[in-house]
Write an enzyme that holds these catalytic residues in place. Structure first.
Site, PDB file in Angstrom:
ATOM      1  N   GLU A  45       0.957  -1.310   0.065  1.00 24.49           N
ATOM      2  CA  GLU A  45      -0.355   0.341  -0.379  1.00 24.49           C
ATOM      3  C   GLU A  45       0.757   1.550   0.064  1.00 24.49           C
ATOM      4  O   GLU A  45       0.344   2.086  -0.815  1.00 24.49           O
ATOM      5  CB  GLU A  45      -0.679  -0.080   1.198  1.00 24.49           C
ATOM      6  CG  GLU A  45      -2.111  -0.676   1.001  1.00 24.49           C
ATOM      7  CD  GLU A  45      -3.268  -0.934  -0.524  1.00 24.49           C
ATOM      8  OE1 GLU A  45      -3.063   0.654  -0.894  1.00 24.49           O
ATOM      9  OE2 GLU A  45      -3.978  -1.646  -0.452  1.00 24.49           O
ATOM     10  N   TYR A 137      -5.905   6.715   4.082  1.00 28.07           N
ATOM     11  CA  TYR A 137      -6.421   5.754   3.296  1.00 28.07           C
ATOM     12  C   TYR A 137      -5.510   4.058   3.461  1.00 28.07           C
ATOM     13  O   TYR A 137      -6.842   3.283   3.627  1.00 28.07           O
ATOM     14  CB  TYR A 137      -5.901   6.052   1.777  1.00 28.07           C
ATOM     15  CG  TYR A 137      -5.862   4.584   0.812  1.00 28.07           C
ATOM     16  CD1 TYR A 137      -7.385   3.919   0.262  1.00 28.07           C
ATOM     17  CD2 TYR A 137      -4.996   4.750   0.423  1.00 28.07           C
ATOM     18  CE1 TYR A 137      -7.453   2.897   0.086  1.00 28.07           C
ATOM     19  CE2 TYR A 137      -4.838   3.457   0.124  1.00 28.07           C
ATOM     20  CZ  TYR A 137      -5.857   2.497  -0.775  1.00 28.07           C
ATOM     21  OH  TYR A 137      -5.242   1.841  -1.505  1.00 28.07           O
ATOM     22  N   ASP A 155      -9.527   5.231  -2.192  1.00 31.30           N
ATOM     23  CA  ASP A 155      -8.333   6.210  -2.801  1.00 31.30           C
ATOM     24  C   ASP A 155      -8.903   6.796  -4.823  1.00 31.30           C
ATOM     25  O   ASP A 155     -10.005   6.748  -4.772  1.00 31.30           O
ATOM     26  CB  ASP A 155      -7.461   4.733  -3.009  1.00 31.30           C
ATOM     27  CG  ASP A 155      -7.608   3.870  -4.423  1.00 31.30           C
ATOM     28  OD1 ASP A 155      -8.927   4.398  -4.501  1.00 31.30           O
ATOM     29  OD2 ASP A 155      -6.860   3.176  -4.755  1.00 31.30           O
TER      30      ASP A 155
END
Length: 369
Positions: A45, A137, A155
C-alpha cells in the site's frame, strides 16, 4: 419504508453481491494478494501511493526478497532500503517504511511478542496513523485487507467509482466532496459486512473496479457489476464524474550538474545530505571547484535532459568532464563521495540520474573506458 425505497435498497444489496462475485472471478493476480499479511499489505500500500500497480510489481517482489520480514527491514541500513527502492520515486516513502519497521519491531519487543507473526503491528486505525507515511486511506486498506476489519478506504479508484454511483459533485468544495465519499465508503463496507461479505473483498473489489472497468476515460459500463445502481450511468454522464480538480501546478526547476569521469570510465557521485531534495540518494556534483582545479579536468561536452519528479518539471544540463590525473579511485575524497560505473547497481540512484548517465554513455561512448 416506501416501495421505491425498498426497491432501491434491494438493488443496492444485489449490487454488493454482484461486486463481490465479479471480484472473485476477475481480480488480478498480485503478490500481496497471494499472502495478505500485515507486512505485505503495508509495504504494497505504501508503494502504491501515487504509483500504478504495473510499476510497483517488480519493486515489491525485489523488496520482499531482500526484506522478507519486518525485522529484516528494521535491522537494515537506510542506504540498503533506498537501494532497493531506487527508481520507484517518492523516496520519503522508503524512509517512512524504514522508520515504521523500527517502530513496529520496538513495539513487538516491548510487548514480549518476538517470534509472533503479527505482534507489534497496529490493530486499529489510530495505531496505524502513528506509523510514518500512513494516512486514513492506507490505514483503512491495511486493516480491511489484512485483518478483514470493516474500515473505509478512499483512493483515486474508489473515489471515481463512488462519485459516479451517486453522482457526487464538488459544488460545495473539495472538503465536502471528500467527506461525502468517505461517508459512502463507510456505508458500503459496513453494509457488505452485514451481508457476510468480507471487507477485504469489498474494498479490493472497489479498487479493482476503478482500476480496470470504471476507468477515467471510456469506462466499460456494460461490464460493470454495479451499473444497475450507478446514477451517472443512468444519466449518461459517467465521464463527468468525479468532477475535475484544478490542474496540477508544476514547479519548474533548472539544474546545472557535473559529470566528472576518470580514465577508467567511472563517474564521481556524491550522496545527497539530510535536508536536501532526494536525501540519501547518490547524484552528480553540483560544483567541481571545492575539490578540483581547472587543471585537473577537461571539458568534453554537455547533455540536456528533462525529467518529471512529483510536481517538479526539471530541465537539467549535465556538463561532462574528463579527469586528467590518476584513476579516480586513488583520490581521497572522503565520505559521501564514490566513483562508480554507469552500469553499477550497488548504490541508490534515482531514475533521473540513471537516465542522465545513460544519455552520457550514448553520446560519449569513448568515455566509458
Amino acid at each position: 419504508m416506501s416501495d421505491t425505497k425498498r426497491k432501491e435498497t434491494s438493488l443496492a444489496l444485489q449490487a454488493l453481491r454482484s461486486l463481490a462475485t465479479w471480484f472473485d472471478r476477475q481480480k488480478r493476480v498480485l503478490p500481496w494478494r497471494d499472502e495478505p499479511t500485515l507486512y505485505h499489505v503495508w509495504i504494497s500500500e505504501i508503494m502504491l501511493q501515487q504509483t500504478q500497480v504495473i510499476t510497483v510489481l517488480p519493486y515489491f517482489q525485489k523488496f520482499i526478497r531482500r526484506f522478507p520480514t519486518v525485522e529484516s527491514l528494521a535491522k537494515a541500513s537506510l542506504d540498503d532500503v533506498l537501494l532497493h527502492w531506487a527508481g520507484l520515486g517518492y523516496y520519503s516513502r522508503a524512509r517512512n517504511i524504514h522508520k515504521g519497521a523500527q517502530m513496529i519491531v520496538a513495539a513487538r519487543g516491548a510487548a514480549g511478542g518476538a517470534g509472533k507473526k503479527n505482534s507489534g503491528f497496529p490493530k486499529t486505525r489510530e495505531g496505524w496513523l502513528e506509523i510514518p507515511g500512513v494516512g486514513n486511506y492506507t490505514a483503512g486498506a491495511i486493516l480491511s485487507i489484512a485483518l478483514d476489519q470493516p474500515e473505509a478506504i478512499l483512493d483515486g479508484n474508489v473515489e471515481r467509482v463512488l462519485s459516479r454511483v451517486r453522482r457526487v459533485s464538488r459544488a460545495r468544495g473539495d472538503t465536502v466532496f471528500r467527506s461525502r465519499l468517505w461517508t459512502l465508503s463507510r456505508a458500503t463496507v459496513t453494509r457488505a459486512f452485514d451481508l457476510g461479505i468480507a471487507p477485504s473483498v469489498t474494498n479490493q473489489a472497489l479498487m479493482e473496479l476503478g482500476a480496470t472497468v470504471c476507468t477515467p476515460r471510456k469506462p466499460m459500463c456494460m461490464l460493470c457489476p454495479v451499473s444497475t445502481v450507478c446514477q451517472a450511468f443512468r444519466q449518461g454522464d459517467v465521464e463527468n464524474f468525479p468532477p475535475k480538480k484544478k490542474p496540477k501546478e508544476w514547479i519548474k526547476v533548472q539544474e546545472q550538474l557535473h559529470c566528472l569521469m576518470d580514465s577508467e570510465g567511472r563517474v564521481l557521485l556524491r550522496k545527497r545530505e539530510k535536508g536536501e531534495w532526494r536525501a540519501g540518494l547518490w547524484d552528480l556534483l553540483d560544483d567541481l571547484s571545492p575539490r578540483f582545479t581547472s587543471k585537473d579536468y577537461e571539458k568534453i561536452g554537455f547533455v540536456d535532459s528533462k525529467h518529471v519528479v512529483t510536481r517538479h518539471k526539471i530541465q537539467r544540463t549535465t556538463h561532462v568532464w574528463k579527469l586528467k590525473k590518476v584513476p579516480g579511485e586513488k583520490l581521497q575524497l572522503g565520505p559521501g563521495f564514490c566513483w562508480t560505473r554507469v552500469s553499477e547497481d550497488s548504490i541508490a540512484m534515482g531514475s533521473a540520474l540513471k537516465r542522465t548517465l545513460q544519455m552520457v554513455s550514448e553520446r560519449y561512448p569513448e568515455m566509458m573506458g
